[in-house]
Write a protein that holds these residues in place. Structure first.
Motif, short mmCIF file in Angstrom:
data_model
loop_
_atom_site.label_atom_id
_atom_site.label_comp_id
_atom_site.label_asym_id
_atom_site.label_seq_id
_atom_site.Cartn_x
_atom_site.Cartn_y
_atom_site.Cartn_z
N TRP A 91 0.81 -1.20 0.00
CA TRP A 91 0.00 0.00 0.00
C TRP A 91 0.85 1.26 0.00
O TRP A 91 0.33 2.36 -0.03
CB TRP A 91 -0.88 0.01 1.26
CG TRP A 91 -1.74 -1.19 1.37
CD1 TRP A 91 -1.35 -2.46 1.68
CD2 TRP A 91 -3.14 -1.26 1.17
NE1 TRP A 91 -2.42 -3.31 1.69
CE2 TRP A 91 -3.54 -2.60 1.39
CE3 TRP A 91 -4.11 -0.31 0.86
CZ2 TRP A 91 -4.87 -3.01 1.29
CZ3 TRP A 91 -5.43 -0.73 0.77
CH2 TRP A 91 -5.79 -2.07 0.97
N ALA A 92 2.17 1.09 0.08
CA ALA A 92 3.00 2.27 0.29
C ALA A 92 3.28 3.04 -0.99
O ALA A 92 3.80 4.12 -0.94
CB ALA A 92 4.32 1.87 0.95
N GLY A 93 2.97 2.49 -2.12
CA GLY A 93 3.22 3.26 -3.34
C GLY A 93 4.45 2.76 -4.07
O GLY A 93 5.56 2.84 -3.57
N TYR A 94 4.22 2.29 -5.27
CA TYR A 94 5.27 1.67 -6.07
C TYR A 94 6.43 2.61 -6.35
O TYR A 94 7.59 2.29 -6.11
CB TYR A 94 4.61 1.18 -7.36
CG TYR A 94 5.52 0.81 -8.48
CD1 TYR A 94 5.69 1.65 -9.57
CD2 TYR A 94 6.18 -0.40 -8.48
CE1 TYR A 94 6.50 1.30 -10.61
CE2 TYR A 94 6.99 -0.75 -9.53
CZ TYR A 94 7.14 0.10 -10.59
OH TYR A 94 7.96 -0.26 -11.64
N LEU A 95 6.13 3.81 -6.83
CA LEU A 95 7.19 4.74 -7.22
C LEU A 95 8.05 5.14 -6.03
O LEU A 95 9.27 5.21 -6.11
CB LEU A 95 6.60 6.00 -7.84
CG LEU A 95 6.14 5.85 -9.27
CD1 LEU A 95 5.35 7.07 -9.67
CD2 LEU A 95 7.32 5.66 -10.18
N VAL A 96 7.37 5.40 -4.91
CA VAL A 96 8.10 5.86 -3.74
C VAL A 96 9.06 4.78 -3.26
O VAL A 96 10.20 5.06 -2.90
CB VAL A 96 7.09 6.25 -2.63
CG1 VAL A 96 7.81 6.67 -1.39
CG2 VAL A 96 6.20 7.34 -3.12
N LYS A 97 8.57 3.52 -3.28
CA LYS A 97 9.44 2.44 -2.84
C LYS A 97 10.63 2.30 -3.78
O LYS A 97 11.78 2.10 -3.34
CB LYS A 97 8.65 1.12 -2.80
CG LYS A 97 7.74 1.02 -1.61
CD LYS A 97 7.04 -0.32 -1.56
CE LYS A 97 6.02 -0.44 -2.67
NZ LYS A 97 5.19 -1.64 -2.53
N ALA A 98 10.37 2.43 -5.09
CA ALA A 98 11.47 2.30 -6.04
C ALA A 98 12.53 3.36 -5.80
O ALA A 98 13.73 3.08 -5.80
CB ALA A 98 10.94 2.40 -7.47
#
Lengths: 264, 303, 388
Positions: free
Chosen positions: B138-145
């Protein structure tokens, strides 16, 4: 099952180590949201609460959040209806070609997002349809249907047919059986599927990039665009942290619903 | 029991839309089936499959050299280019290997973790642990990348990068970072089916295995793993497909590496839509084969 | 299943028929030039290079969009195109109203019918534009103008002064023995092949290259060879400008083809990052603002064109991006009084050695008629294969 002390210990270590590694990037995001710098680099340069205190001024963030929420809700609703219907149909009836249909129902998620995105964009452009909100909703609904379908079909499989038979034996019409027996047992799976579908749509970036029109900016698109806007970039970490925190109870709820009515 | 019986009798001839429809469809099963699945079927077939079919056919059109638009002339040049050029074949093999590696990493970590949560953790903690491991979804794909980018940053004379600061060295951007990042991003998709699979393992089977004298590893190898294959196969569909088509992660942490998603995006933006469509035939073909194999392994019973 | 199969086949056949019959043809006609401007439509969708349409999101002090929005009531939505190719693709979708196109995009857009001729009489500020930018081969066809000039500049070499002395030649970017090897940053677009051609002009004059965009088969093959050799010393292929900025700041890149705006942003955090120009020649750009033939907000688009070449806005963007403005009056308004001299704004002779981005065609751009030159689609294919 008997396990040696070493096995027990190593499994526990692996699990907690994994949890630690899983949260490391998220912790970095949290720390960087207080970083006194325009870039998303480590180590942080200084401490500031500026980004948190001025977040409400950033209009583009509000709009992006609203757009994402709106699209997510519509896609979720479409998916709930169509996904449940499909699960019901495929689970309840036997017919030739059922396997093909089950296979087909998984494709939107099994094929990479870029394929779906490129295909849909090609279709819209070819027929001269405007790219905008609707095109994004269509793209999102397509894979959301699969998520709801998966959840509902898994639950329907677990339901014993005995209950339905008993209900019919007692003289209930099919719609009564559905209303009083089947639906209460499957509605938490529908709810879990709906929450997951919304989450998927909220975070989706690839299909959105290819199907969105000029004025549409979902939250992931806003984040992507901000990598070229150094002055707005730090707000990305703040928004991401807020979304993470809000999702904690939602994720818990989704997991609880999908476990089903009092298992074990 | 009695109320339902009485209600049932009374409603046998009851007026009203819902009971009426129920009687109508109850007697005509095929019609019921048709109505129920027609909506989603229409969507999936017309919108989705139709778009795919359109995409595949668009690969056969020639591109006008100067305007960058598709013409109406048929040609197999695009397919020729996409499937016979050595450089692109290497690219596809590289993508498949990266996706397979990421999937393997996910499997290797999901198995012990799911085992622990399912069998060894306290019952009140189980759901908490599963939720804890799936929250990152749920944390957000782009942010994790980008967070992982900050971790892998090789830094330079100006310092920088998490691993660089903490350990003094970093694998930098490239294959390692890409595989680790992909595995990180899609791990929850592997964990959930494997955990469900573990939960379904009957205790009796495991007890019987130890009673017969098998150690942990032997039990795992001969009893648990074979029974888990459908769950692993189901989870791998997501991790493999998401890794295969990913082009954003590679751009963020992959350095100069390119995967098949990159060439599709690059070609589409060239603009050369027919050639991009030809390139998409690679992941479509690979995934259809992969799905067929995983289906054999029982993945679809276990999604 | 039978029914499902029928439905599928029928709809597939229907779609294929429709698709085969339909299909975009080019051909925007030049006859529908607007005669007068109407009211603004309330919004305008732009495709622009990073740094051209600044509204304060990069630096709060850098903003020429808010004043435009207040004056005209046209809300600006900008989509940044990282390469000319991306811009052509975006304009083909018909979703955008105006684009800041470089020379390697303009003629493709015109030929594809994606942009419309511009009635320059509706743009008052056009009168002040330098004469040697008006009605050039890349922004006009048969005397019909297709846009207004934005400004021009040359690609620079960004370098880290702590890693070595200022590079003087493009050879440092290509030579395997380059002192910067491993930390070199290259622009990720097929148009970069022209830079390889400039390298060959300096190191292999026997190839006879006179125009880096007019390459026959042998010259092209040599350029691709040079690029293949270069791969081993490249650390980064960039298209998103902040990626190169971040790499320059962190030190993982110490030399690269770049734009002045990137060097300015990077040096704010890492003062040792500087820019210089190669002596053997450089590629560059002369950009044109064009209006889409399918623009949904044509009046706002015209107003934007007028605004961006107004003396104040043009001075702002020229200084921020690091290029020569197109409006002669901007030279008096730049914060740095020497800006126009530094960037050679009015010097026509200077620009003859800067090779503006242009679309290579089969008919050689240097005038040769005895050979066929490699067209741009081949450049794209070659670049894709190189990067794969």
């Amino acid at each position: 099952m008997q396990l040696s002390r070493t096995s027990r210990w190593s499994l526990r270590t692996i699990t907690y180590l994994t949890i630690g590694i899983v949260y490391l990037p998220l912790a970095i995001v949290l720390v960087l949201s207080f970083n006194d710098s325009n870039a998303l680099v480590w180590p942080p340069r200084g401490f500031t609460t500026h980004w948190w205190s001025t977040l409400t001024d950033v209009e583009s963030a509000r709009e992006a959040l609203a757009t994402s929420a709106r699209i997510g809700i519509i896609a979720m609703l479409i998916a709930v209806v169509l996904g449940s219907l499909l699960a019901f149909g495929l689970q309840r009836f036997e017919f030739f070609g059922k396997n093909t249909l089950s296979f087909l129902a998984v494709l939107p998620i099994a094929l990479p997002g870029i394929v779906t995105g490129v295909a849909l964009r090609n279709t819209f452009v070819r027929f001269g349809w405007d790219l905008g909100y609707l095109s994004v909703v269509v793209g999102h609904a397509t894979f959301c249907i699969v998520v709801v379908y998966n959840n509902v079909v898994a639950r329907l499989r677990r339901l014993s047919p005995n209950l339905r038979e008993a209900s019919a034996d007692l003289g209930a019409q099919p719609w009564q059986t559905f209303r009083y027996v089947t639906w209460p047992l499957m509605r938490s799976a529908v709810a879990a599927g709906a929450i997951l579908a919304f989450a998927l749509s909220f975070d989706e970036v690839v299909v959105t990039t290819f199907t969105a029109g000029a004025g549409v900016s979902t939250l992931p698109q806003w984040i992507l665009n901000n990598f070229s806007r150094p002055n707005v970039l730090p707000y990305v970490t703040v928004v991401a942290t807020i979304v993470m925190v809000i999702s904690l109870p939602v994720a818990w709820l989704a997991q609880r619903l999908s476990d089903g009515p009092r298992e074990r | 029991m009695h109320p339902v019986h009485r209600v049932g009798q009374r409603l046998e001839r009851a007026p009203g839309l819902v009971p009426g429809l129920s009687r109508f469809f109850g007697a005509r099963r095929r019609l019921a089936l048709g109505t129920v699945v027609s909506g989603p079927l229409l969507w999936l077939v017309v919108v989705y499959l139709g778009s795919l079919a359109l995409l595949v056919t668009s690969a056969f059109f020639r591109l006008d050299d100067f305007t960058g638009k598709s013409t109406s002339e048929w040609t197999v040049d695009n397919l020729d280019e996409a499937f016979t050029t050595g450089a692109y074949r290497t690219l596809v093999i590289r993508s498949v290997l990266i996706a397979a590696s990421a999937t393997l990493v996910c499997i290797c970590i999901a198995l012990p973790v799911a085992f622990y949560i399912s069998r060894l953790a306290r019952s009140w903690a189980k759901r908490g642990l599963v939720v804890a491991l799936t929250i990152p979804l749920w944390a957000g794909y782009l942010v994790k990348a980008y967070a992982l980018r900050a971790i892998f940053e090789p830094g330079g004379d100006n310092g920088g990068g998490f691993l660089n600061s903490v350990l003094g060295a970093s694998p930098g951007f490239g294959y390692t970072a890409t595989i680790v990042t992909l595995a990180y991003l899609w791990f929850p998709y592997m964990l959930l089916p494997v955990y469900t699979g573990f939960e379904r393992l009957p205790d009796a089977l495991l007890d019987a295995s130890s009673d017969l004298g098998a150690g942990t590893l032997r039990t795992f190898r001969s009893v648990i793993f074979p029974l888990l294959i459908p769950s692993i196969a189901a989870g791998s569909i997501f991790t493999f497909s998401l890794s295969l088509g990913d082009y954003i992660t590679v751009k963020v942490v992959g350095g100069t590496t390119q995967m098949i998603g990159n060439i599709i995006e690059r070609t589409l933006l060239a603009p050369n839509q027919p050639l991009a469509a030809a390139f998409t035939l690679w992941p479509i073909g690979i995934m259809i084969v992969y799905l067929a194999v995983m289906g054999r392994l029982g993945a679809f019973k276990n999604l | 299943m039978k029914r499902a199969r029928k439905v599928f086949t029928l709809s597939a056949v229907a779609m294929l028929t429709l698709a085969a019959c339909g299909g975009d043809d080019g051909g925007g006609s030049g006859s529908d030039l607007p005669k007068e401007l109407g009211e603004g439509e309330g919004a305008v969708n732009l495709v622009a290079w990073a740094g051209y349409v600044e509204d304060g999101s990069t630096d709060p002090a850098v903003d020429w969009v808010t004043s435009f929005e207040e004056e005209t009531g046209c809300e600006v939505n900008v989509k940044i195109g990282n390469t000319s190719d991306e811009m052509v693709e975006l304009m083909q979708s018909g979703e955008y109203d105006a684009v800041s196109a470089s020379g390697d995009a303009t003629l493709r857009l015109i030929a594809g019918g994606d942009v419309a001729p511009v009635n320059t009489e509706l743009i008052p500020n056009y009168a002040d534009v330098f004469d040697d930018l008006k009605n050039k081969p890349w922004n006009s066809v048969d005397g019909v103008s297709y846009g207004v000039p934005h400004g021009r500049g040359a690609n620079v070499l960004a370098y880290n002064s702590e890693a070595g002395p200022a590079p003087t030649s493009i050879k440092d970017m290509f030579d395997p023995a380059s002192p910067w090897a491993g930390k070199i940053s290259v622009y990720d677009s097929p148009i970069y092949i022209a830079d390889a051609a400039i390298y060959l002009m300096a190191t292999q004059p026997e190839l006879g290259i006179t125009d880096p965009y007019a390459l026959d088969a042998d010259q092209f093959a040599a350029a691709i060879e040079a690029l293949k050799t270069q791969e081993s010393i490249v650390g980064q292929y960039w298209s998103l400008y902040t990626d190169q900025q971040a790499a320059l700041e962190s030190g993982s890149v110490t030399l690269g083809t770049s734009w002045q705006v990137i060097v300015n942003l990077a040096s704010a955090n890492a003062p040792s990052v500087m820019a210089t120009k190669a002596e053997d020649g450089a590629t560059g750009w002369s950009d044109t603002w064009m209006i889409s033939s399918k623009a949904k907000h044509p009046n706002c688009a015209y107003k934007w064109l007028n605004h961006i070449i107004s003396p104040e806005a043009n001075a702002g963007v020229a200084e921020w991006f690091g290029e020569a403005p197109s409006n002669a009056k901007s030279c008096d308004l730049t914060a740095d009084p020497n800006h126009c001299t530094t960037y050679h704004a009015g010097e026509t002779e200077y620009w003859t050695n800067v090779y503006y981005w242009t679309t290579p065609t089969e008919n050689c751009l240097d005038g040769r008629t005895d050979v066929k030159c490699i067209p741009y689609t081949e450049w794209v294919n070659a670049w894709n294969e190189l990067r794969a």
